[in-house]
Design an enzyme around this catalytic site. Structure first.
Site, PDB file in Angstrom:
ATOM      1  N   GLU A  57       7.497 -11.082   3.717  1.00 42.58           N
ATOM      2  CA  GLU A  57       6.028 -11.133   3.726  1.00 42.58           C
ATOM      3  C   GLU A  57       5.501 -12.374   3.006  1.00 42.58           C
ATOM      4  O   GLU A  57       4.318 -12.438   2.693  1.00 42.58           O
ATOM      5  CB  GLU A  57       5.433  -9.873   3.079  1.00 42.58           C
ATOM      6  CG  GLU A  57       5.844  -8.552   3.706  1.00 42.58           C
ATOM      7  CD  GLU A  57       5.349  -8.348   5.142  1.00 42.58           C
ATOM      8  OE1 GLU A  57       4.719  -9.269   5.699  1.00 42.58           O
ATOM      9  OE2 GLU A  57       5.626  -7.279   5.700  1.00 42.58           O
ATOM     10  N   HIS A  98       2.538  -6.168  -2.875  1.00 43.94           N
ATOM     11  CA  HIS A  98       2.581  -5.311  -1.688  1.00 43.94           C
ATOM     12  C   HIS A  98       3.446  -4.098  -1.984  1.00 43.94           C
ATOM     13  O   HIS A  98       4.568  -4.246  -2.477  1.00 43.94           O
ATOM     14  CB  HIS A  98       3.157  -6.096  -0.503  1.00 43.94           C
ATOM     15  CG  HIS A  98       3.493  -5.263   0.688  1.00 43.94           C
ATOM     16  ND1 HIS A  98       2.580  -4.451   1.320  1.00 43.94           N
ATOM     17  CD2 HIS A  98       4.653  -5.106   1.373  1.00 43.94           C
ATOM     18  CE1 HIS A  98       3.162  -3.843   2.341  1.00 43.94           C
ATOM     19  NE2 HIS A  98       4.424  -4.214   2.396  1.00 43.94           N
ATOM     20  N   HIS A 116       4.277   0.366  -0.794  1.00 46.55           N
ATOM     21  CA  HIS A 116       4.213   1.394   0.252  1.00 46.55           C
ATOM     22  C   HIS A 116       3.831   2.741  -0.375  1.00 46.55           C
ATOM     23  O   HIS A 116       4.642   3.670  -0.369  1.00 46.55           O
ATOM     24  CB  HIS A 116       5.568   1.537   0.945  1.00 46.55           C
ATOM     25  CG  HIS A 116       6.032   0.343   1.717  1.00 46.55           C
ATOM     26  ND1 HIS A 116       7.283   0.268   2.303  1.00 46.55           N
ATOM     27  CD2 HIS A 116       5.414  -0.822   2.032  1.00 46.55           C
ATOM     28  CE1 HIS A 116       7.417  -0.896   2.931  1.00 46.55           C
ATOM     29  NE2 HIS A 116       6.294  -1.584   2.765  1.00 46.55           N
ATOM     30  N   GLU A 144     -14.492   6.396 -11.608  1.00 45.20           N
ATOM     31  CA  GLU A 144     -14.399   4.997 -12.024  1.00 45.20           C
ATOM     32  C   GLU A 144     -13.831   4.056 -10.957  1.00 45.20           C
ATOM     33  O   GLU A 144     -13.662   2.864 -11.207  1.00 45.20           O
ATOM     34  CB  GLU A 144     -13.636   4.902 -13.348  1.00 45.20           C
ATOM     35  CG  GLU A 144     -14.507   5.507 -14.445  1.00 45.20           C
ATOM     36  CD  GLU A 144     -13.951   5.451 -15.840  1.00 45.20           C
ATOM     37  OE1 GLU A 144     -13.079   4.621 -16.113  1.00 45.20           O
ATOM     38  OE2 GLU A 144     -14.400   6.258 -16.665  1.00 45.20           O
ATOM     39  N   HIS A 174       1.501   1.502   6.891  1.00 46.79           N
ATOM     40  CA  HIS A 174       2.474   0.613   6.260  1.00 46.79           C
ATOM     41  C   HIS A 174       2.327   0.599   4.729  1.00 46.79           C
ATOM     42  O   HIS A 174       3.289   0.879   4.022  1.00 46.79           O
ATOM     43  CB  HIS A 174       2.339  -0.800   6.840  1.00 46.79           C
ATOM     44  CG  HIS A 174       3.358  -1.766   6.337  1.00 46.79           C
ATOM     45  ND1 HIS A 174       3.907  -2.754   7.119  1.00 46.79           N
ATOM     46  CD2 HIS A 174       3.937  -1.924   5.108  1.00 46.79           C
ATOM     47  CE1 HIS A 174       4.781  -3.449   6.409  1.00 46.79           C
ATOM     48  NE2 HIS A 174       4.808  -2.962   5.184  1.00 46.79           N
TER      49      HIS A 174
HETATM   50  P1  13P Z   1      11.102  -7.599   2.186  1.00 47.92           P
HETATM   51  O1  13P Z   1      12.364  -6.869   1.768  1.00 47.92           O
HETATM   52  O2  13P Z   1      11.403  -8.756   3.094  1.00 47.92           O
HETATM   53  O3  13P Z   1      10.257  -7.965   1.003  1.00 47.92           O
HETATM   54  O4  13P Z   1      10.252  -6.599   3.092  1.00 47.92           O
HETATM   55  C1  13P Z   1       9.808  -5.377   2.590  1.00 47.92           C
HETATM   56  C2  13P Z   1       8.491  -4.967   3.148  1.00 47.92           C
HETATM   57  O5  13P Z   1       7.833  -4.108   2.584  1.00 47.92           O
HETATM   58  C3  13P Z   1       7.990  -5.623   4.397  1.00 47.92           C
HETATM   59  O6  13P Z   1       6.656  -5.307   4.616  1.00 47.92           O
HETATM   60 ZN    ZN Z   2       5.988  -3.477   3.576  1.00 47.50          ZN
END
Ligand code: 13P
Ligand code: ZN
Length: 281
Positions: free
Chosen positions: A121, A145, A147, A175, A216
């Site tokens: 990413e 980023h 999940h 809040e 995602h």
């Molecule tokens: P990477 O292992 O390449 O960081 O990918 C993980 C991910 O969450 C892709 O969206």
């Molecule tokens: Zn991801």
């Protein structure tokens, strides 16, 4: 002298590694899920430079370009690396890359040992850094980023609309509007890892400091690790509360008690917030 130990001992690297471990402990990083990048200050680059690899890696084109990140240095997680392994071996699971003078390619100057490359990413991180550096006058340094389950679950049952998501999250917990007064953006489902999703996300980052990726996860930005992690944590907790309340209420969002728009405006007034008026009735 162990060059890796010197770089791993830098304060920014310790903060970087701690965020990775904290995200893992929250359950946001199954397998290799999620990634982190940090833009080094000039002083941090100067402190690390003597310990960089004698021969940097080859330049690799990113498929995206940013004028305001020409020559920048980023710490990044490894593509395919596991967040739970970062603290065990930072030199393998993270690295530092340099951006070229054209602002369109990176090369490895430290870490990512044994043939690693930056997160898949990286184009999204890079474009988000570019936009957030611009709108924050250079204050933004972290793009994260993850999940997180509850926000992903909500993207399966709610309209993929920034106003709908923001209002639900603001009203979940008092809040929230203080933590993300501009709201959160929503990117529809897209193939991850490329220039298209990078452009779609950075369009939203002009306005928001957080963007949800449907089915995602989420991208957040911040001036430091605490703010970026805190933003992710707050949004995910609000999503959990909203999801639980929906289930307790027969899947209806028509709750017996909630925060009114008037209430949100009162918080904005007392906390002296500039809020996204488009998201208030
Ligand atoms: P990477 O292992 O390449 O960081 O990918 C993980 C991910 O969450 C892709 O969206
Ligand atoms: Zn991801």
């Amino acid at each position: 002298m162990d060059k890796n130990k010197v770089i791993e001992g830098q304060q920014f690297m310790q903060g970087f590694v701690r965020l990775c471990s904290d995200g893992w402990l929250q359950g946001w990083h199954e397998r290799n899920g999620g990634n982190l990048t940090y833009r080094l200050t000039d002083a941090e680059v100067a402190a690390c430079k003597p310990y960089f690899n004698e021969t940097p890696g080859e330049w690799v084109n990113m498929g995206v370009q940013a004028d305001n990140l020409r020559g920048a240095f980023f710490a990044t997680t490894r593509s395919g690396g596991y967040m739970r392994n970062v603290a065990v071996d930072p030199a393998r699971n993270t690295g530092i890359v340099q951006i070229n003078d054209a602002g369109d390619s990176w090369r490895i100057v430290w870490g990512l040992e044994d043939g690693g490359v930056p997160t898949s990413e990286f184009p999204s991180h890079f474009m988000n850094h570019s936009v957030r550096v611009d709108v924050t006058d250079g204050a933004c340094r972290v793009i994260y980023h993850a999940h997180p389950d509850n926000i992903i679950a909500l993207t399966k049952v709610m309209p993929l609309d920034a106003r709908e998501f923001t209002r639900a999250l603001w009203k979940a917990m008092t809040e929230c509007i203080v933590v993300f007064p501009m709201g959160v953006g929503v990117v529809p489902w897209m193939v991850p890892g490329g220039a298209d999703i990078a452009h779609a996300t950075c369009d939203l980052m002009k306005k928001y400091d957080a963007a949800i990726w449907a089915q995602h996860g989420m991208f957040v930005s911040g001036p430091d690790f605490d703010n970026a992690f805190g933003l992710m944590h707050t949004i995910e907790k609000a999503a959990a509360i909203h999801g639980h309340a929906l289930m307790m209420n027969n899947n209806s969002g028509d709750f017996m008690n909630t925060i009114t728009d008037r209430g949100l405006r009162d918080i904005a007034r007392d906390f002296k917030l500039t809020v996204n008026e488009e998201f208030l009735d």
